[in-house]
Design a protein around this motif. Structure first.
Motif, PDB file in Angstrom:
ATOM      1  N   THR A  30       3.534  10.748  -9.059  1.00 25.42           N
ATOM      2  CA  THR A  30       3.023  10.968 -10.408  1.00 25.42           C
ATOM      3  C   THR A  30       2.113  12.193 -10.471  1.00 25.42           C
ATOM      4  OG1 THR A  30       3.099   8.610 -10.868  1.00 25.42           O
ATOM      5  CG2 THR A  30       1.659   9.944 -12.262  1.00 25.42           C
ATOM      6  N   SER A  31       1.222  12.296  -9.504  1.00 22.24           N
ATOM      7  CA  SER A  31       0.205  13.342  -9.609  1.00 22.24           C
ATOM      8  C   SER A  31       0.692  14.688  -9.091  1.00 22.24           C
ATOM      9  CB  SER A  31      -1.063  12.926  -8.863  1.00 22.24           C
ATOM     10  OG  SER A  31      -0.862  13.068  -7.471  1.00 22.24           O
ATOM     11  N   GLY A  32       1.629  14.677  -8.167  1.00 23.43           N
ATOM     12  CA  GLY A  32       2.032  15.965  -7.608  1.00 23.43           C
ATOM     13  C   GLY A  32       3.529  16.206  -7.644  1.00 23.43           C
ATOM     14  N   GLY A  33       4.297  15.206  -8.060  1.00 23.97           N
ATOM     15  CA  GLY A  33       5.728  15.381  -8.150  1.00 23.97           C
ATOM     16  C   GLY A  33       6.474  15.118  -6.861  1.00 23.97           C
ATOM     17  N   GLU A  34       5.752  15.093  -5.731  1.00 22.76           N
ATOM     18  CA  GLU A  34       6.452  14.803  -4.484  1.00 22.76           C
ATOM     19  C   GLU A  34       5.575  13.976  -3.549  1.00 22.76           C
ATOM     20  OE1 GLU A  34       7.395  18.339  -2.333  1.00 22.76           O
ATOM     21  OE2 GLU A  34       5.313  19.015  -2.200  1.00 22.76           O
ATOM     22  N   ALA A  35       6.243  13.215  -2.670  1.00 19.49           N
ATOM     23  CA  ALA A  35       5.543  12.386  -1.686  1.00 19.49           C
ATOM     24  C   ALA A  35       6.097  12.742  -0.316  1.00 19.49           C
ATOM     25  CB  ALA A  35       5.754  10.901  -1.994  1.00 19.49           C
ATOM     26  N   ARG A  36       5.363  13.546   0.416  1.00 23.00           N
ATOM     27  CA  ARG A  36       5.820  13.973   1.738  1.00 23.00           C
ATOM     28  C   ARG A  36       5.203  13.089   2.815  1.00 23.00           C
ATOM     29  NH1 ARG A  36       2.798  18.850   1.740  1.00 23.00           N
ATOM     30  NH2 ARG A  36       3.942  19.821   3.448  1.00 23.00           N
ATOM     31  N   PRO A  37       5.955  12.828   3.864  1.00 23.72           N
ATOM     32  CA  PRO A  37       5.447  11.991   4.956  1.00 23.72           C
ATOM     33  C   PRO A  37       4.076  12.429   5.460  1.00 23.72           C
ATOM     34  CG  PRO A  37       7.775  12.406   5.265  1.00 23.72           C
ATOM     35  CD  PRO A  37       7.370  13.184   4.046  1.00 23.72           C
ATOM     36  N   THR A  38       3.876  13.731   5.584  1.00 20.39           N
ATOM     37  CA  THR A  38       2.583  14.215   6.072  1.00 20.39           C
ATOM     38  C   THR A  38       1.441  13.811   5.138  1.00 20.39           C
ATOM     39  OG1 THR A  38       3.645  16.118   7.110  1.00 20.39           O
ATOM     40  CG2 THR A  38       1.289  16.259   6.726  1.00 20.39           C
ATOM     41  N   ASP A  39       1.676  13.943   3.830  1.00 21.10           N
ATOM     42  CA  ASP A  39       0.638  13.579   2.865  1.00 21.10           C
ATOM     43  C   ASP A  39       0.354  12.083   2.917  1.00 21.10           C
ATOM     44  OD1 ASP A  39       0.585  16.226   2.054  1.00 21.10           O
ATOM     45  OD2 ASP A  39       2.094  15.893   0.496  1.00 21.10           O
ATOM     46  N   ILE A  40       1.426  11.314   2.971  1.00 18.86           N
ATOM     47  CA  ILE A  40       1.275   9.863   3.047  1.00 18.86           C
ATOM     48  C   ILE A  40       0.455   9.492   4.276  1.00 18.86           C
ATOM     49  CG2 ILE A  40       2.538   7.703   3.384  1.00 18.86           C
ATOM     50  CD1 ILE A  40       4.896   9.059   1.846  1.00 18.86           C
ATOM     51  N   GLY A  93      -4.475   7.656   6.825  1.00 18.55           N
ATOM     52  CA  GLY A  93      -5.236   7.779   8.060  1.00 18.55           C
ATOM     53  C   GLY A  93      -4.460   7.334   9.289  1.00 18.55           C
ATOM     54  N   VAL A  94      -3.149   7.573   9.278  1.00 16.79           N
ATOM     55  CA  VAL A  94      -2.330   7.244  10.453  1.00 16.79           C
ATOM     56  C   VAL A  94      -1.551   8.479  10.877  1.00 16.79           C
ATOM     57  CG1 VAL A  94      -2.079   4.822   9.788  1.00 16.79           C
ATOM     58  CG2 VAL A  94      -0.344   6.487   9.080  1.00 16.79           C
ATOM     59  N   ALA A  95      -0.953   8.420  12.064  1.00 13.34           N
ATOM     60  CA  ALA A  95      -0.147   9.533  12.549  1.00 13.34           C
ATOM     61  C   ALA A  95       1.127   9.643  11.705  1.00 13.34           C
ATOM     62  CB  ALA A  95       0.198   9.323  14.015  1.00 13.34           C
ATOM     63  N   HIS A  96       1.669  10.842  11.602  1.00 12.09           N
ATOM     64  CA  HIS A  96       2.839  11.025  10.739  1.00 12.09           C
ATOM     65  C   HIS A  96       4.033  10.223  11.249  1.00 12.09           C
ATOM     66  CE1 HIS A  96       4.395  13.927  13.707  1.00 12.09           C
ATOM     67  NE2 HIS A  96       5.564  13.724  13.122  1.00 12.09           N
ATOM     68  N   ALA A  97       4.104  10.053  12.571  1.00  8.80           N
ATOM     69  CA  ALA A  97       5.227   9.280  13.119  1.00  8.80           C
ATOM     70  C   ALA A  97       5.158   7.827  12.649  1.00  8.80           C
ATOM     71  CB  ALA A  97       5.217   9.346  14.631  1.00  8.80           C
ATOM     72  N   THR A  98       3.944   7.318  12.535  1.00 10.14           N
ATOM     73  CA  THR A  98       3.753   5.958  12.041  1.00 10.14           C
ATOM     74  C   THR A  98       4.232   5.845  10.594  1.00 10.14           C
ATOM     75  OG1 THR A  98       1.843   5.667  13.489  1.00 10.14           O
ATOM     76  CG2 THR A  98       2.023   4.174  11.618  1.00 10.14           C
ATOM     77  N   ALA A  99       3.851   6.830   9.785  1.00 13.07           N
ATOM     78  CA  ALA A  99       4.260   6.820   8.384  1.00 13.07           C
ATOM     79  C   ALA A  99       5.782   6.870   8.273  1.00 13.07           C
ATOM     80  CB  ALA A  99       3.625   7.987   7.643  1.00 13.07           C
ATOM     81  N   ILE A 100       6.396   7.748   9.055  1.00  8.50           N
ATOM     82  CA  ILE A 100       7.852   7.898   8.978  1.00  8.50           C
ATOM     83  C   ILE A 100       8.548   6.598   9.368  1.00  8.50           C
ATOM     84  CG2 ILE A 100       9.806   9.021  10.121  1.00  8.50           C
ATOM     85  CD1 ILE A 100       8.208  11.619  10.061  1.00  8.50           C
ATOM     86  N   ASP A 113       0.829  -1.206   0.000  1.00  8.29           N
ATOM     87  CA  ASP A 113       0.000   0.000   0.000  1.00  8.29           C
ATOM     88  C   ASP A 113       0.865   1.258   0.000  1.00  8.29           C
ATOM     89  OD1 ASP A 113      -2.456  -1.252  -0.120  1.00  8.29           O
ATOM     90  OD2 ASP A 113      -2.671  -1.392   2.046  1.00  8.29           O
ATOM     91  N   TYR A 114       1.954   1.233   0.734  1.00 15.46           N
ATOM     92  CA  TYR A 114       2.836   2.398   0.777  1.00 15.46           C
ATOM     93  C   TYR A 114       3.437   2.697  -0.602  1.00 15.46           C
ATOM     94  CZ  TYR A 114       2.963   3.770   5.717  1.00 15.46           C
ATOM     95  OH  TYR A 114       2.647   4.277   6.960  1.00 15.46           O
ATOM     96  N   VAL A 115       4.006   1.696  -1.249  1.00 14.20           N
ATOM     97  CA  VAL A 115       4.651   1.992  -2.534  1.00 14.20           C
ATOM     98  C   VAL A 115       3.628   2.425  -3.573  1.00 14.20           C
ATOM     99  CG1 VAL A 115       6.660   0.508  -2.147  1.00 14.20           C
ATOM    100  CG2 VAL A 115       4.651  -0.414  -3.329  1.00 14.20           C
ATOM    101  N   GLU A 116       2.448   1.820  -3.535  1.00 11.17           N
ATOM    102  CA  GLU A 116       1.426   2.234  -4.498  1.00 11.17           C
ATOM    103  C   GLU A 116       1.052   3.692  -4.256  1.00 11.17           C
ATOM    104  OE1 GLU A 116      -2.218   0.027  -4.274  1.00 11.17           O
ATOM    105  OE2 GLU A 116      -3.106   1.026  -6.028  1.00 11.17           O
ATOM    106  N   LEU A 117       0.855   4.037  -2.993  1.00 10.54           N
ATOM    107  CA  LEU A 117       0.466   5.413  -2.675  1.00 10.54           C
ATOM    108  C   LEU A 117       1.564   6.402  -2.997  1.00 10.54           C
ATOM    109  CD1 LEU A 117      -1.360   7.533  -1.437  1.00 10.54           C
ATOM    110  CD2 LEU A 117      -0.579   6.808   0.829  1.00 10.54           C
ATOM    111  N   ILE A 118       2.787   6.067  -2.652  1.00 11.96           N
ATOM    112  CA  ILE A 118       3.902   6.964  -2.942  1.00 11.96           C
ATOM    113  C   ILE A 118       4.032   7.180  -4.445  1.00 11.96           C
ATOM    114  CG2 ILE A 118       6.428   7.150  -2.891  1.00 11.96           C
ATOM    115  CD1 ILE A 118       6.269   5.691  -0.128  1.00 11.96           C
ATOM    116  N   SER A 119       3.894   6.114  -5.196  1.00 10.99           N
ATOM    117  CA  SER A 119       3.957   6.236  -6.648  1.00 10.99           C
ATOM    118  C   SER A 119       2.863   7.159  -7.169  1.00 10.99           C
ATOM    119  CB  SER A 119       3.840   4.845  -7.274  1.00 10.99           C
ATOM    120  OG  SER A 119       3.705   4.942  -8.670  1.00 10.99           O
ATOM    121  N   ASP A 120       1.657   7.004  -6.643  1.00  7.91           N
ATOM    122  CA  ASP A 120       0.558   7.879  -7.059  1.00  7.91           C
ATOM    123  C   ASP A 120       0.867   9.342  -6.751  1.00  7.91           C
ATOM    124  OD1 ASP A 120      -0.899   5.757  -7.980  1.00  7.91           O
ATOM    125  OD2 ASP A 120      -2.199   5.599  -6.218  1.00  7.91           O
ATOM    126  N   LEU A 121       1.368   9.584  -5.542  1.00  9.10           N
ATOM    127  CA  LEU A 121       1.655  10.964  -5.149  1.00  9.10           C
ATOM    128  C   LEU A 121       2.755  11.563  -6.014  1.00  9.10           C
ATOM    129  CD1 LEU A 121       1.481  10.618  -1.245  1.00  9.10           C
ATOM    130  CD2 LEU A 121      -0.134  11.837  -2.725  1.00  9.10           C
TER     131      LEU A 121
END
Ligand SMILES: [Mn+2]
Ligand SMILES: [Mn+2]
Ligand SMILES: [Mn+2]
Ligand SMILES: [Mn+2]
Lengths: 149, 149
Positions: free
Chosen positions: B47-57, B62-69, B37-45
């Motif tokens: 492609t669509s916005g040029g960057e994948a930031r931890p906060t966006d992910i 739907g998790v805390a940013h610390a969890t994502a990091i 799920d992470y790689v799919e989402l990062i790839s989408d971000l």
DNA sequence: CTCGGAATGTAGCCTAGGCTACATTCTGTC
DNA sequence: GACAGAATGTAGCCTAGGCTACATTCCGAG
């Protein structure tokens, strides 16, 4: 790329709250998966052999017996099973009821997979994971599809 | 009941090693689900916005940013992503390749659910969990079904 | 250029679910 | 009836994946 976004499909990404809710549902479903498999298996063992021993449960699941015993403890805490030391495991009303639903869903999922052409062993194997993510809505659609086929 | 077992279907329970292997496969599949799920989402971000930031992910999942990091750290350890501090996340070759496969599978699963009559939102929601338990064999069957329908 | 708010990163806690190693209890055979 | 071997239970360790609280870094407005 400059200021295009013209010929690319607009709705490639779902909105944030929608997507977060989908991921959240998947997490929730997953957290109940293990308990579902345990009650289904215990019910099967009780029906077919009259008893459900930790060792048998562990062997069927492919885990160490200590792992099974620990999870049985969780089943008890959640009111799904009862067990006295050295006496085997039994299901409560809630446990039996959950087992019945889980077993029915398992069968529908396997039948649907077979119906769309999935080979038997792959159907059984994949269903073991898929079943826990099939909502009531989807289950109903599967049943309807199988009935009208 | 005495010594019946007569009119009950024989193959109610699969043999132990078979069943254990099915449960084991489900556990294995589940352990890779989050990374998929992470790689799919990062790839989408990306492609669509040029960057994948931890906060966006984090917000999308739907998790805390610390969890994502923390999970991004695992992606790096497993060679799926690279990220320098405060610089956003990018995918390696392996990460991109996994993302492509995961995205394709996601679409096929949703399409199959829709094809058998599952409503759209249930299809998308359930697919988020189901996709991780669809083997190559089953995926191929789904694709064939959709093509021949 | 500064400084405050947003983003990022770190630390530490919790539970679930695996495991191994060891202790205890039960039970079938002799 | 003893006792060896199987089953059961307990203890303790590990990782993944959540969380909150706090520390640090970045960056854009003024
Ligand atoms: Mn299952
Ligand atoms: Mn099942
Ligand atoms: Mn998913
Ligand atoms: Mn997906």
């Amino acid at each position: 790329m400059s200021d295009l976004t013209a010929e690319t499909p607009i709705h490639l990404l779902p909105e944030e709250p929608t997507q977060a809710s989908r991921f959240g549902k998947a997490r929730t479903a997953q957290s109940g998966a293990l308990l579902e498999d345990y009650v289904e298996l215990i019910s099967d063992l009780l029906t077919s052999g009259g008893e459900a021993r930790p060792t048998d449960i562990a062997r069927r699941l492919g885990v160490a017996h200590a792992t099974a015993i620990k999870t049985i403890g969780r089943l008890k805490r959640e009111g799904l099973a009862v067990a006295k030391p050295y006496r085997g495991v039994f299901l409560t009303e809630a446990g039996e009821s959950l087992a019945a639903r889980v077993r029915a869903r398992h069968r529908v999922v396997v039948d649907l997979l077979l119906a769309v052409g999935v080979p038997f062993e792959a159907a059984e194997s994949d269903a073991e994971g898929i079943e826990h993510h099939v909502s009531d809505t989807t289950l109903a659609a599967f049943a309807r599809y199988l009935a009208e086929r």
